[in-house]
Design an enzyme around this catalytic site. Sequence first.
Site, PDB file in Angstrom:
ATOM      1  N   CYS A   1     -48.378  42.942   3.600  1.00  0.00           N
ATOM      2  CA  CYS A   1     -48.629  42.162   4.820  1.00  0.00           C
ATOM      3  C   CYS A   1     -49.583  40.998   4.536  1.00  0.00           C
ATOM      4  O   CYS A   1     -50.600  41.170   3.873  1.00  0.00           O
ATOM      5  CB  CYS A   1     -49.208  43.068   5.902  1.00  0.00           C
ATOM      6  SG  CYS A   1     -49.401  42.213   7.472  1.00  0.00           S
TER       7      CYS A   1
ATOM      8  N   CYS B   1     -56.459  42.309   8.046  1.00  0.00           N
ATOM      9  CA  CYS B   1     -57.136  43.343   8.846  1.00  0.00           C
ATOM     10  C   CYS B   1     -57.958  44.239   7.913  1.00  0.00           C
ATOM     11  O   CYS B   1     -57.402  44.891   7.009  1.00  0.00           O
ATOM     12  CB  CYS B   1     -56.107  44.155   9.618  1.00  0.00           C
ATOM     13  SG  CYS B   1     -54.916  43.126  10.504  1.00  0.00           S
TER      14      CYS B   1
ATOM     15  N   CYS C   1     -56.959  47.886   6.926  1.00  0.00           N
ATOM     16  CA  CYS C   1     -55.552  48.246   6.713  1.00  0.00           C
ATOM     17  C   CYS C   1     -55.111  48.337   5.253  1.00  0.00           C
ATOM     18  O   CYS C   1     -55.203  47.369   4.485  1.00  0.00           O
ATOM     19  CB  CYS C   1     -54.648  47.263   7.442  1.00  0.00           C
ATOM     20  SG  CYS C   1     -52.913  47.792   7.387  1.00  0.00           S
TER      21      CYS C   1
ATOM     22  N   CYS D   1     -41.874  56.230  16.945  1.00  0.00           N
ATOM     23  CA  CYS D   1     -42.451  54.885  16.851  1.00  0.00           C
ATOM     24  C   CYS D   1     -42.212  54.290  15.468  1.00  0.00           C
ATOM     25  O   CYS D   1     -42.580  54.896  14.451  1.00  0.00           O
ATOM     26  CB  CYS D   1     -43.952  54.955  17.137  1.00  0.00           C
ATOM     27  SG  CYS D   1     -44.728  53.329  17.042  1.00  0.00           S
TER      28      CYS D   1
ATOM     29  N   CYS E   1     -40.476  53.462  20.475  1.00  0.00           N
ATOM     30  CA  CYS E   1     -41.647  52.590  20.428  1.00  0.00           C
ATOM     31  C   CYS E   1     -41.550  51.799  19.121  1.00  0.00           C
ATOM     32  O   CYS E   1     -41.026  52.316  18.118  1.00  0.00           O
ATOM     33  CB  CYS E   1     -42.911  53.438  20.449  1.00  0.00           C
ATOM     34  SG  CYS E   1     -44.435  52.468  20.333  1.00  0.00           S
TER      35      CYS E   1
ATOM     36  N   CYS F   1     -48.156  49.798  24.884  1.00  0.00           N
ATOM     37  CA  CYS F   1     -48.973  50.764  24.155  1.00  0.00           C
ATOM     38  C   CYS F   1     -50.027  49.942  23.425  1.00  0.00           C
ATOM     39  O   CYS F   1     -49.693  49.144  22.551  1.00  0.00           O
ATOM     40  CB  CYS F   1     -48.094  51.536  23.168  1.00  0.00           C
ATOM     41  SG  CYS F   1     -49.027  52.630  22.072  1.00  0.00           S
TER      42      CYS F   1
ATOM     43  N   ARG G   1     -53.842  58.648  23.463  1.00  0.00           N
ATOM     44  CA  ARG G   1     -53.387  59.321  22.226  1.00  0.00           C
ATOM     45  C   ARG G   1     -54.524  59.464  21.225  1.00  0.00           C
ATOM     46  O   ARG G   1     -55.154  58.472  20.822  1.00  0.00           O
ATOM     47  CB  ARG G   1     -52.223  58.549  21.600  1.00  0.00           C
ATOM     48  CG  ARG G   1     -51.623  59.275  20.373  1.00  0.00           C
ATOM     49  CD  ARG G   1     -50.293  58.697  19.917  1.00  0.00           C
ATOM     50  NE  ARG G   1     -49.400  58.561  21.044  1.00  0.00           N
ATOM     51  CZ  ARG G   1     -49.059  57.399  21.588  1.00  0.00           C
ATOM     52  NH1 ARG G   1     -49.484  56.283  21.077  1.00  0.00           N
ATOM     53  NH2 ARG G   1     -48.264  57.370  22.635  1.00  0.00           N
TER      54      ARG G   1
HETATM   55  N1  SAM Z   1     -48.487  45.116  11.628  1.00  0.00           N
HETATM   56  C1  SAM Z   1     -48.450  45.515  12.970  1.00  0.00           C
HETATM   57  C2  SAM Z   1     -49.716  45.191  13.717  1.00  0.00           C
HETATM   58  O1  SAM Z   1     -50.754  45.015  13.109  1.00  0.00           O
HETATM   59  O2  SAM Z   1     -49.652  45.146  14.947  1.00  0.00           O
HETATM   60  C3  SAM Z   1     -48.093  46.968  13.172  1.00  0.00           C
HETATM   61  C4  SAM Z   1     -48.654  48.025  12.256  1.00  0.00           C
HETATM   62  S1  SAM Z   1     -50.409  48.211  12.237  1.00  0.00           S
HETATM   63  C5  SAM Z   1     -50.630  49.241  10.855  1.00  0.00           C
HETATM   64  C6  SAM Z   1     -50.735  49.208  13.650  1.00  0.00           C
HETATM   65  C7  SAM Z   1     -52.144  49.640  13.941  1.00  0.00           C
HETATM   66  O3  SAM Z   1     -52.526  50.685  13.052  1.00  0.00           O
HETATM   67  C8  SAM Z   1     -53.255  48.637  13.791  1.00  0.00           C
HETATM   68  O4  SAM Z   1     -53.368  47.755  14.868  1.00  0.00           O
HETATM   69  C9  SAM Z   1     -54.478  49.526  13.704  1.00  0.00           C
HETATM   70  O5  SAM Z   1     -55.009  49.763  15.000  1.00  0.00           O
HETATM   71  C10 SAM Z   1     -53.920  50.844  13.138  1.00  0.00           C
HETATM   72  N2  SAM Z   1     -54.467  51.111  11.786  1.00  0.00           N
HETATM   73  C11 SAM Z   1     -54.116  50.503  10.636  1.00  0.00           C
HETATM   74  N3  SAM Z   1     -54.850  50.960   9.601  1.00  0.00           N
HETATM   75  C12 SAM Z   1     -55.688  51.898  10.105  1.00  0.00           C
HETATM   76  C13 SAM Z   1     -56.700  52.717   9.544  1.00  0.00           C
HETATM   77  N4  SAM Z   1     -57.018  52.649   8.241  1.00  0.00           N
HETATM   78  N5  SAM Z   1     -57.362  53.576  10.349  1.00  0.00           N
HETATM   79  C14 SAM Z   1     -57.069  53.632  11.673  1.00  0.00           C
HETATM   80  N6  SAM Z   1     -56.130  52.881  12.261  1.00  0.00           N
HETATM   81  C15 SAM Z   1     -55.447  52.009  11.500  1.00  0.00           C
HETATM   82  C1  DTB Z   2     -51.770  53.188  16.238  1.00  0.00           C
HETATM   83  O1  DTB Z   2     -52.614  52.851  17.072  1.00  0.00           O
HETATM   84  N1  DTB Z   2     -52.040  53.945  15.182  1.00  0.00           N
HETATM   85  C2  DTB Z   2     -50.845  54.130  14.367  1.00  0.00           C
HETATM   86  C3  DTB Z   2     -49.749  53.399  15.195  1.00  0.00           C
HETATM   87  N2  DTB Z   2     -50.490  52.828  16.269  1.00  0.00           N
HETATM   88  C4  DTB Z   2     -48.875  52.443  14.548  1.00  0.00           C
HETATM   89  C5  DTB Z   2     -51.027  53.683  12.966  1.00  0.00           C
HETATM   90  C6  DTB Z   2     -52.198  54.346  12.263  1.00  0.00           C
HETATM   91  C7  DTB Z   2     -52.185  53.882  10.851  1.00  0.00           C
HETATM   92  C8  DTB Z   2     -53.215  54.561  10.008  1.00  0.00           C
HETATM   93  C9  DTB Z   2     -53.227  54.046   8.611  1.00  0.00           C
HETATM   94  C10 DTB Z   2     -51.946  54.227   7.859  1.00  0.00           C
HETATM   95  O2  DTB Z   2     -51.360  55.345   7.884  1.00  0.00           O
HETATM   96  O3  DTB Z   2     -51.520  53.284   7.187  1.00  0.00           O
HETATM   97 FE1  SF4 Z   3     -50.619  43.781   8.587  1.00  0.00          FE
HETATM   98 FE2  SF4 Z   3     -51.974  46.056   8.588  1.00  0.00          FE
HETATM   99 FE3  SF4 Z   3     -52.892  43.997   9.977  1.00  0.00          FE
HETATM  100 FE4  SF4 Z   3     -50.629  45.281  10.810  1.00  0.00          FE
HETATM  101  S1  SF4 Z   3     -52.696  46.126  10.702  1.00  0.00           S
HETATM  102  S2  SF4 Z   3     -50.967  43.068  10.665  1.00  0.00           S
HETATM  103  S3  SF4 Z   3     -49.766  45.855   8.797  1.00  0.00           S
HETATM  104  S4  SF4 Z   3     -52.660  44.093   7.739  1.00  0.00           S
END
Ligand code: SAM
Ligand code: DTB
Ligand code: SF4
Length: 343
Positions: free
Chosen positions: A77, A81, A84, A121, A152, A212, A284
Amino acid sequence: MNTQQEQTITLHRPRPIAVASICTTAKAEHWSVDAIEALFQLPFPELLFRAQTVHREHFNPTHVEFATLLSIKTGGCPEDCGYCPQAAQYNTGVEASKMMALDQVLFAAKRAQEAGATRFCMGAAWRTPKDRDIEKVAELVSAVKGLGLETCATLGMLNEGHAEQLRDAGLDYYNHNLDTAPDFYGDVITTRDYQDRLDTLARVRHAGVKVCSGGIVGMGESHRQRAGLIAELANLSPYPESVPINNLVRVEGTPMANAEPLDPFEFVRTIAVARITLPKARVRLSAGRQEMGDAIQALCFLAGANSIFYGDKLLTTGNPDTQADLDLLDRLGMQRGAPEMLT
Ligand code: SAM
Ligand code: DTB
Ligand code: SF4
């Protein structure tokens, strides 16, 4: 618990007067950050009592929704973030992959349904999907919906018309998190701003797809910033139908790998405050359950959480085994299912 026992249980529901005194009305109200901070500062038993009172007004508190996640396009990506593991610029060991094929997604969805999930989802590590990505995801949505699952998707920022296309394919919910308070956001993400997120949520709402949206705690935000996140969510009009509260999963290679872990009771408080301020939303208990232990999860259910991510994996990180979740609910005399009260 056998069926006969279940039928004889009368759930305690508060009388309307008790509910009015703790600010739950059918009409969404404006929440100031001060008022939400004051909720956070209540003595723990008082806060939980208030959250439980609100919870019972709208939901059967013994029921928990099971939603299963599938990463349909992992890693690589371009966003930054800080939490992430899928951001290309961090060395987290997550390999970038192409979008999964329809038959693979359907196989995973059927398996989730057989295991007891009611919502499926699909997540993609995109900044924003291209038109042709939306076409492909629409096919996935329509196939998953055809199985009888709630659908979702979480695909990043949506452009004009995308939400409508997904809606027409049968999308029930679109997940897009505000993640944190506006005044902490810039410390977490620099490649898009808060308004971009609000714009996507507005597009989803306008298309008639359910929203959501939630956030992450434990990223080093202050007490007030945690309250600020909840205020942003609660003041969306209407507020989201579904609110994931994630506890940061600290992943090696991300800038937040060494973040100070949040006091688990503070996480429970966040759930309780979300329940009070977003009374009819499904709240959730999301990422971070694997590190949390059964007792804290049970407290989260008592604080008003009524949905979990169910399945051995979140997107790239671990989640409790399905059997462990079934056992936990069983030990608590709780059950899987739609939590809404049948009134
Ligand atoms: N790329 C899309 C976005 O950012 O909207 C969808 C996938 S993204 C991984 C979805 C959500 O996962 C993020 O907004 C964040 O709240 C959650 N997330 C990602 N990494 C995480 C982590 N290490 N711990 C907790 N939540 C996480
Ligand atoms: C949300 O709030 N949490 C989920 C879902 N929406 C997409 C994702 C959590 C991701 C946790 C880190 C990972 O597994 O990569
Ligand atoms: Fe990309 Fe992760 Fe940010 Fe979603 S949360 S936009 S997958 S870097």
